[in-house]
Every structure is written in C-alpha cells, then in structure tokens.
Design an enzyme around this catalytic site. Structure first.
Site, PDB file in Angstrom:
ATOM      1  N   GLY A   1      -7.153  66.610 -61.970  1.00 40.31           N
ATOM      2  CA  GLY A   1      -6.532  67.652 -62.792  1.00 40.31           C
ATOM      3  C   GLY A   1      -7.441  68.824 -63.100  1.00 40.31           C
ATOM      4  O   GLY A   1      -7.126  69.654 -63.946  1.00 40.31           O
TER       5      GLY A   1
ATOM      6  N   GLY B   1      -1.495  64.189 -58.067  1.00 44.06           N
ATOM      7  CA  GLY B   1      -0.957  64.423 -59.398  1.00 44.06           C
ATOM      8  C   GLY B   1      -0.193  65.737 -59.439  1.00 44.06           C
ATOM      9  O   GLY B   1       0.970  65.818 -59.054  1.00 44.06           O
ATOM     10  N   GLY B   2      -0.868  66.790 -59.875  1.00 44.52           N
ATOM     11  CA  GLY B   2      -0.226  68.092 -60.080  1.00 44.52           C
ATOM     12  C   GLY B   2       0.605  68.573 -58.900  1.00 44.52           C
ATOM     13  O   GLY B   2       1.737  69.042 -59.073  1.00 44.52           O
TER      14      GLY B   2
ATOM     15  N   HIS C   1      -5.605  53.540 -63.287  1.00 42.94           N
ATOM     16  CA  HIS C   1      -5.793  54.992 -63.245  1.00 42.94           C
ATOM     17  C   HIS C   1      -6.796  55.385 -64.337  1.00 42.94           C
ATOM     18  O   HIS C   1      -6.815  54.801 -65.415  1.00 42.94           O
ATOM     19  CB  HIS C   1      -4.456  55.710 -63.466  1.00 42.94           C
ATOM     20  CG  HIS C   1      -4.560  57.172 -63.219  1.00 42.94           C
ATOM     21  ND1 HIS C   1      -5.068  58.036 -64.160  1.00 42.94           N
ATOM     22  CD2 HIS C   1      -4.281  57.928 -62.127  1.00 42.94           C
ATOM     23  CE1 HIS C   1      -5.076  59.266 -63.656  1.00 42.94           C
ATOM     24  NE2 HIS C   1      -4.610  59.218 -62.422  1.00 42.94           N
TER      25      HIS C   1
ATOM     26  N   GLU D   1     -10.575  57.867 -56.885  1.00 41.14           N
ATOM     27  CA  GLU D   1     -10.305  59.089 -57.631  1.00 41.14           C
ATOM     28  C   GLU D   1     -11.499  59.419 -58.519  1.00 41.14           C
ATOM     29  O   GLU D   1     -11.628  58.862 -59.623  1.00 41.14           O
ATOM     30  CB  GLU D   1      -9.068  58.899 -58.511  1.00 41.14           C
ATOM     31  CG  GLU D   1      -7.794  58.653 -57.747  1.00 41.14           C
ATOM     32  CD  GLU D   1      -6.581  59.090 -58.560  1.00 41.14           C
ATOM     33  OE1 GLU D   1      -5.835  59.932 -58.062  1.00 41.14           O
ATOM     34  OE2 GLU D   1      -6.409  58.607 -59.685  1.00 41.14           O
TER      35      GLU D   1
ATOM     36  N   GLU E   1      -6.878  57.659 -66.413  1.00 44.55           N
ATOM     37  CA  GLU E   1      -6.306  57.990 -67.724  1.00 44.55           C
ATOM     38  C   GLU E   1      -5.992  56.716 -68.507  1.00 44.55           C
ATOM     39  O   GLU E   1      -6.118  56.682 -69.733  1.00 44.55           O
ATOM     40  CB  GLU E   1      -5.052  58.872 -67.543  1.00 44.55           C
ATOM     41  CG  GLU E   1      -5.443  60.291 -67.137  1.00 44.55           C
ATOM     42  CD  GLU E   1      -4.446  61.003 -66.248  1.00 44.55           C
ATOM     43  OE1 GLU E   1      -3.261  60.625 -66.219  1.00 44.55           O
ATOM     44  OE2 GLU E   1      -4.871  61.959 -65.564  1.00 44.55           O
TER      45      GLU E   1
ATOM     46  N   SER F   1      -7.214  66.449 -57.466  1.00 47.29           N
ATOM     47  CA  SER F   1      -6.968  67.841 -57.056  1.00 47.29           C
ATOM     48  C   SER F   1      -6.719  67.989 -55.559  1.00 47.29           C
ATOM     49  O   SER F   1      -7.085  69.008 -54.969  1.00 47.29           O
ATOM     50  CB  SER F   1      -8.105  68.756 -57.520  1.00 47.29           C
ATOM     51  OG  SER F   1      -8.196  68.745 -58.932  1.00 47.29           O
TER      52      SER F   1
ATOM     53  N   ASN G   1       1.856  60.878 -58.175  1.00 49.67           N
ATOM     54  CA  ASN G   1       1.766  60.342 -59.527  1.00 49.67           C
ATOM     55  C   ASN G   1       2.240  61.438 -60.477  1.00 49.67           C
ATOM     56  O   ASN G   1       1.507  62.378 -60.741  1.00 49.67           O
ATOM     57  CB  ASN G   1       0.311  59.940 -59.826  1.00 49.67           C
ATOM     58  CG  ASN G   1       0.100  59.557 -61.276  1.00 49.67           C
ATOM     59  OD1 ASN G   1       1.065  59.339 -62.013  1.00 49.67           O
ATOM     60  ND2 ASN G   1      -1.161  59.462 -61.688  1.00 49.67           N
ATOM     61  N   TRP G   2       3.473  61.275 -60.945  1.00 45.59           N
ATOM     62  CA  TRP G   2       4.047  62.328 -61.795  1.00 45.59           C
ATOM     63  C   TRP G   2       3.450  62.327 -63.197  1.00 45.59           C
ATOM     64  O   TRP G   2       3.696  63.234 -63.970  1.00 45.59           O
ATOM     65  CB  TRP G   2       5.566  62.157 -61.902  1.00 45.59           C
ATOM     66  CG  TRP G   2       6.310  62.318 -60.611  1.00 45.59           C
ATOM     67  CD1 TRP G   2       5.811  62.781 -59.412  1.00 45.59           C
ATOM     68  CD2 TRP G   2       7.697  62.028 -60.381  1.00 45.59           C
ATOM     69  NE1 TRP G   2       6.794  62.789 -58.460  1.00 45.59           N
ATOM     70  CE2 TRP G   2       7.973  62.339 -59.025  1.00 45.59           C
ATOM     71  CE3 TRP G   2       8.731  61.544 -61.182  1.00 45.59           C
ATOM     72  CZ2 TRP G   2       9.238  62.166 -58.461  1.00 45.59           C
ATOM     73  CZ3 TRP G   2       9.988  61.370 -60.619  1.00 45.59           C
ATOM     74  CH2 TRP G   2      10.237  61.683 -59.275  1.00 45.59           C
ATOM     75  N   LYS G   3       2.744  61.264 -63.552  1.00 42.43           N
ATOM     76  CA  LYS G   3       2.225  61.101 -64.913  1.00 42.43           C
ATOM     77  C   LYS G   3       3.396  61.248 -65.905  1.00 42.43           C
ATOM     78  O   LYS G   3       4.502  60.826 -65.585  1.00 42.43           O
ATOM     79  CB  LYS G   3       1.089  62.085 -65.176  1.00 42.43           C
ATOM     80  CG  LYS G   3       0.017  62.003 -64.068  1.00 42.43           C
ATOM     81  CD  LYS G   3      -1.239  62.723 -64.364  1.00 42.43           C
ATOM     82  CE  LYS G   3      -2.185  62.560 -63.172  1.00 42.43           C
ATOM     83  NZ  LYS G   3      -3.512  63.121 -63.412  1.00 42.43           N
TER      84      LYS G   3
HETATM   85  P1  PGA Z   1      -4.438  65.544 -59.668  1.00 44.21           P
HETATM   86  O1  PGA Z   1      -4.238  64.055 -60.215  1.00 44.21           O
HETATM   87  O2  PGA Z   1      -3.959  65.574 -58.245  1.00 44.21           O
HETATM   88  O3  PGA Z   1      -3.629  66.402 -60.583  1.00 44.21           O
HETATM   89  O4  PGA Z   1      -5.917  65.847 -59.763  1.00 44.21           O
HETATM   90  C1  PGA Z   1      -4.488  62.947 -59.388  1.00 44.21           C
HETATM   91  C2  PGA Z   1      -4.263  61.680 -60.173  1.00 44.21           C
HETATM   92  O5  PGA Z   1      -4.566  61.634 -61.364  1.00 44.21           O
HETATM   93  O6  PGA Z   1      -3.788  60.659 -59.616  1.00 44.21           O
END
Ligand code: PGA
Length: 248
Positions: free
Chosen positions: A172, A232-233, A94, A166, A96, A211, A9-11
């Site tokens: 994050g 994500g990251g 998600h 999640e 967010e 994470s 997930n590149w956001k």
């Molecule tokens: P993260 O994000 O790996 O940076 O914690 C995961 C996500 O939000 O899908």
C-alpha cells in the site's frame, strides 16, 4: 511447471454496487487470461461474488477465518462457512492481521491448519517490515514465519498451500520490491521448503505482493521463482487487475 496465479485482496473495500461492476469487468476480460485468478472478498460479499462467477474460471477466496469449526465465537467465521459460499481459498497471515490484530506466527499456523483441514487452500502471507529489512533480518523473519507452519502441519501440507511473499514496507505504499529483491527472497523461501522436500518446493506457488500494478507486474512475474501476485489496491479496478492477470 508452475501455473501463474493472480489473487486480488480487496481488504475492507466493497459495496454491492462496486462488487457487481468489478466482477463483471473482470469477467469481461477473462477470455484473454491464462493465469489462475482469485478474488478475496470481504465476508458479506462472498455470496454475491459466488453468484456472479458461476460458470466462469474466476475463483473466490476469503480474507480471514477462525481456527474453530463452529460454536460460541461471536462475530467469527469458520472455514466451513467460507466453503459454503463456493470459496476455495483464504488469506492467512496477512501483515495487516499480524500487526493490527495480534496474529502471531503460532496463530497463523493454526489458521493455516484450520483451512487445510477443511479443504480450503490457504494463501499464506509472509514478509518483513522496513526495520527488519534494514537490520538485515529479512530471511530470519520469513524463516520464522514459514517454519511455524511447517512445524505444525508438516511439509506435505504445502501440496495444498500457496505462499505469498509480501514485504510489509511495500504494501500500500507504492514502494515495490525490485524484481531482484523479490526474486532473492522467493528463492530463499523455495530453498527453505526444499530443505524438507525438493519436489514440494518446486511445486509450491510463491506469489509476490506489495504495490504490484499493471506497470511492474510483468517484470516481477518473469522472475524464475515468482509465480504470480497478491494484489491490493490495483485489484479494485477491473482494467488494472486484468492487465496484471495478463502479465503472467
Ligand atoms: P497492495 O496490497 O497491492 O495495495 O500493496 C497488497 C496486499 O496487501 O496484499
């Protein structure tokens, strides 16, 4: 036997240049990967990724969709448009989107339905906040989020849905759920689905996200009810992402 799935997930992180090098980097290591691998790109880059991954096993997803199929919805993107760029997957729910854009479980269920109806595979994200975990409400929160989707679509729809657990406190933050913490919620989710259909519960992929990185992926994915990761990251660096893909 459920196949391992790793989704990036590149956001809101991409440029034409970074997309080129990230996708080419991932493609260069794909021959050693047995997991299914998906990258969820921001809308403007779907076309670029579509062209880069042609003739490869890499799959494309989007990060959001509108519940309507077309019409006067300025700034919005439909499931059909996402499909038009060769994407097979779309993230829904998600944390967010839930916390920053007011997406309730009802809206998330409607988006899941729009994706399924259009033939996309939604990656349905569920998970509790730090306060919800601290107050012992993790299972109640996840149950409410899942039940909204089961209630609207029926259990049969889970034949075409990927679930991602999640925990919001792990996204994050560098704080990963321990394999035991994650496995326990994954089993809870599987049992919840099994209440409606044992066979669908056994076949539904449940990914962990929060994470996950090259160092902790193997321990998490080796748990019996963790079928891969939503990253994500660590999905923004080809080398790290590939290491996670190989952990499955
Ligand atoms: P993260 O994000 O790996 O940076 O914690 C995961 C996500 O939000 O899908």
């Amino acid at each position: 036997m459920r196949k391992t799935i790793v989704a990036g997930n590149w956001k809101m992180n991409a440029s034409k240049e970074s997309v080129n090098s990230l996708i080419n980097g991932i493609l260069s290591g794909m021959s050693d990967v047995s997991s299914d691998v998906i990258v969820c790109a921001p809308f403007p880059y779907l076309s670029q990724v579509e062209a880069l991954i042609i003739n490869s096993d890499l799959m494309l997803g989007a990060q959001n969709l509108n519940v309507n199929s077309k019409g006067a919805f300025t700034g919005e993107v439909s499931a059909e448009m996402i499909k038009d760029f060769g994407a097979q997957h779309v993230l829904v729910g998600h944390s967010e989107r839930r916390s920053l854009y007011g997406e309730t479980s009802t809206i998330v269920a409607e988006k899941t339905k729009a994706a399924v109806d259009a033939g996309l595979t939604p990656i349905l994200c569920v998970g509790e906040s730090f306060e919800e975990r601290e107050s012992g409400n993790t299972e109640a929160v996840v149950e409410e989020q899942l039940n909204a989707v089961v209630g609207l679509l029926g259990i049969e729809a889970f034949n075409g849905i990927i679930v991602a657990y999640e925990p919001v406190w792990a996204i994050g933050t560098g704080l990963t759920a321990t394999p035991e913490q994650a496995q326990s919620v994954h089993l809870f989710i599987r049992n919840l689905l099994a209440g409606s259909s044992e066979s669908i519960a056994q076949n539904t992929p449940i990914l962990y996200g929060g994470s996950m990185n090259a160092g902790n992926a193997a321990d998490l994915i080796s748990c019996s009810d963790i079928d891969g990761g939503l990253i994500g990251g660590a999905a923004l660096k080809a080398e790290d992402f590939l290491q996670i893909c190989k952990a499955g």
